[in-house]
Motif scaffolding. Sequence first.
Motif, short mmCIF file in Angstrom:
data_model
loop_
_atom_site.label_atom_id
_atom_site.label_comp_id
_atom_site.label_asym_id
_atom_site.label_seq_id
_atom_site.Cartn_x
_atom_site.Cartn_y
_atom_site.Cartn_z
N ASP A 145 14.83 97.16 72.41
CA ASP A 145 15.42 98.21 71.58
C ASP A 145 16.09 97.66 70.33
OD1 ASP A 145 14.65 100.38 73.21
OD2 ASP A 145 16.33 100.01 74.56
N MET A 146 15.51 96.58 69.79
CA MET A 146 15.99 96.03 68.53
C MET A 146 14.99 96.38 67.43
SD MET A 146 17.30 92.29 69.92
CE MET A 146 17.99 91.77 68.35
N ASN A 147 15.45 96.34 66.18
CA ASN A 147 14.56 96.67 65.06
C ASN A 147 13.43 95.65 64.95
OD1 ASN A 147 16.02 98.94 64.31
ND2 ASN A 147 17.33 97.80 62.90
N THR A 148 12.23 96.13 64.66
CA THR A 148 11.10 95.23 64.45
C THR A 148 11.23 94.56 63.08
OG1 THR A 148 9.79 97.12 63.64
CG2 THR A 148 9.51 96.47 65.95
N VAL A 149 10.42 93.54 62.87
CA VAL A 149 10.54 92.70 61.68
C VAL A 149 9.58 93.13 60.57
CG1 VAL A 149 11.30 90.68 62.99
CG2 VAL A 149 8.86 91.03 62.57
N ARG A 150 9.93 92.74 59.37
CA ARG A 150 8.97 92.76 58.27
C ARG A 150 8.24 91.42 58.29
NH1 ARG A 150 12.90 95.38 53.51
NH2 ARG A 150 12.76 97.54 54.27
N ILE A 151 6.92 91.46 58.21
CA ILE A 151 6.09 90.29 58.46
C ILE A 151 5.51 89.73 57.16
CG2 ILE A 151 4.01 89.47 59.65
CD1 ILE A 151 4.44 91.91 61.58
N GLY A 159 19.67 94.93 55.94
CA GLY A 159 19.63 95.07 57.39
C GLY A 159 18.26 95.05 58.02
N GLU A 160 17.25 94.51 57.31
CA GLU A 160 15.87 94.45 57.82
C GLU A 160 15.50 93.00 58.09
OE1 GLU A 160 13.81 96.79 58.64
OE2 GLU A 160 14.83 98.56 57.85
N SER A 161 15.16 92.69 59.35
CA SER A 161 14.77 91.33 59.72
C SER A 161 13.40 90.96 59.18
CB SER A 161 14.78 91.17 61.25
OG SER A 161 16.08 91.26 61.77
N ILE A 162 13.17 89.65 59.05
CA ILE A 162 11.93 89.10 58.50
C ILE A 162 11.33 88.11 59.49
CG2 ILE A 162 11.02 87.55 56.70
CD1 ILE A 162 11.67 90.13 55.42
N TRP A 163 9.98 88.10 59.59
CA TRP A 163 9.27 87.03 60.29
C TRP A 163 8.45 86.27 59.26
CZ3 TRP A 163 4.31 85.28 60.37
CH2 TRP A 163 3.98 84.33 61.34
N ILE A 164 8.57 84.93 59.30
CA ILE A 164 7.75 84.09 58.42
C ILE A 164 7.41 82.80 59.16
CG2 ILE A 164 9.70 82.90 57.30
CD1 ILE A 164 8.06 83.17 54.63
N ALA A 165 6.22 82.29 58.92
CA ALA A 165 5.80 81.04 59.56
C ALA A 165 6.52 79.86 58.92
CB ALA A 165 4.28 80.87 59.43
N GLN A 166 6.71 78.80 59.71
CA GLN A 166 7.43 77.63 59.24
C GLN A 166 6.64 76.80 58.22
OE1 GLN A 166 6.22 75.05 63.21
NE2 GLN A 166 8.19 74.64 62.31
N ARG A 167 5.37 77.14 58.06
CA ARG A 167 4.51 76.44 57.09
C ARG A 167 3.36 77.36 56.73
NH1 ARG A 167 0.82 72.09 60.17
NH2 ARG A 167 -0.72 72.94 58.72
N GLU A 168 2.69 77.05 55.65
CA GLU A 168 1.50 77.81 55.27
C GLU A 168 0.33 77.40 56.17
OE1 GLU A 168 -1.54 77.98 51.48
OE2 GLU A 168 0.62 77.89 51.04
N GLY A 169 -0.29 78.37 56.80
CA GLY A 169 -1.42 78.08 57.68
C GLY A 169 -0.98 77.72 59.08
N ARG A 170 -1.89 77.87 60.02
CA ARG A 170 -1.58 77.60 61.43
C ARG A 170 -1.50 76.10 61.70
NH1 ARG A 170 -6.66 80.43 63.83
NH2 ARG A 170 -7.40 79.90 61.75
N ALA A 171 -0.70 75.73 62.70
CA ALA A 171 -0.61 74.33 63.13
C ALA A 171 -1.78 74.08 64.09
CB ALA A 171 0.72 74.06 63.82
N LYS A 172 -2.95 73.86 63.52
CA LYS A 172 -4.16 73.79 64.34
C LYS A 172 -4.19 72.58 65.25
CE LYS A 172 -6.71 76.37 60.86
NZ LYS A 172 -7.66 76.31 59.73
N ASP A 173 -3.43 71.53 64.92
CA ASP A 173 -3.42 70.33 65.75
C ASP A 173 -2.29 70.34 66.78
OD1 ASP A 173 -1.21 69.97 64.15
OD2 ASP A 173 -1.84 68.03 63.33
N GLY A 174 -1.52 71.44 66.84
CA GLY A 174 -0.44 71.53 67.83
C GLY A 174 0.86 70.88 67.41
N ASN A 175 0.90 70.34 66.19
CA ASN A 175 2.14 69.74 65.67
C ASN A 175 2.91 70.78 64.86
OD1 ASN A 175 2.20 66.94 66.54
ND2 ASN A 175 0.38 66.64 65.26
#
Length: 375
Positions: free
Chosen positions: A133-139, A190-206
């Motif tokens: 029941d928390m506000n969803t994020v802006r992605i 008052g609007e939460s944000i989601w952002i990745a820690q880097r551009e692109g996926r960590a395809k190697d698991g790092n």
Amino acid sequence: MSDNSALQDPFREIRPYRDSEVSEVLNGLLYNDEFIRAIARYQFPRLAGVCGFLVRPLVRMGLARAVGDVETIRDFQQLVAKYMSKMIARTTTRLSCSGLEQLDPDEAYLFVSNHRDIAMDPAFVNWMLYKADMNTVRIAIGDNLLRKPYVSDLMRLNKSFIVNRSAKGREMMTALNQLSAYIDHSIAEGESIWIAQREGRAKDGNDRTDPAILKMFYMAQRKKRSFSEAIERLNIVPVSIAYEFDPCDRAKAKELYARASAGSYEKAQYEDINSIVAGITGQKGHVHVAFGAPIRGQFESPEELSAFIDREIIGHYHLHPSNLIAAGEGDEVTAEQRAAFEARMEGLSDGEREIMRQMYANPVINKRRLEAEAV
């Protein structure tokens, strides 16, 4: 857009849609033939080609019924939640969460997350917040994924905002300043944000945080406050998402092997879209979402903050049997779990198998290194 309207709505080109825009956007989607064809191909792959002229009107009518009562962004997200619930039931064996008790439902946060899956990472974060029941994020979503106007419309209806990665030179600085200002503006209202820690996926698991992302956070505030004050204001929360099985693991292994052996890799035209579909529909096993505590304290530079976020994400990463098996720590896993992991690599070349095994092992290696440093 006129100068006056730009001043009134400076984020119009990148922000999510507003409630007042929902009906018009949905109506446009229902009459977008390319979008209807895409849905028809997905729902009726065998019929959409030969009998497309019959299937498409039915798809259009079905969608019109589904969105008939949708008038707000919340209405749209509740519709998405129904499909999300079905997807979770079909593609996961378990979905778990930790750390939510550290968050205040009345606060807005900047969730900085590791990045393994294009669509599902923010979707699982949103699901956990929604169920609490928390506000969803802006992605935050890169414009490289939005080449189709209907994809952009769907994402912006689901509270996504656009990161302009295609900008060059002076345009890039303007785009980064606008993005920085929008993130600060969102948190302030008052609007939460989601952002990745880097551009692109960590395809190697790092999982590694790019300091450039953190520099961008500060750009819009640098004339008003110190870096440390800006970070405190943004209320950053590290998030660590761990999939027992990555639906795109084979594709990632093949890409990484091609880059290692041939020196380059050419993406297919719709590869990103195919990755999104695979991530949604593929089997994931147990998925765990770990929320860290809001970051507090003095940070003198983006590099110092980056290292801290890395420690938080790696430290909270939930190690699955697949990770332990890959890292040679599988003493406690069952024969069934070992067989399930090995089956995922069937048909891959030796080089691709090794890369895929390393992909699953790296979270264990990084976590053990972190534990050793703490002793």
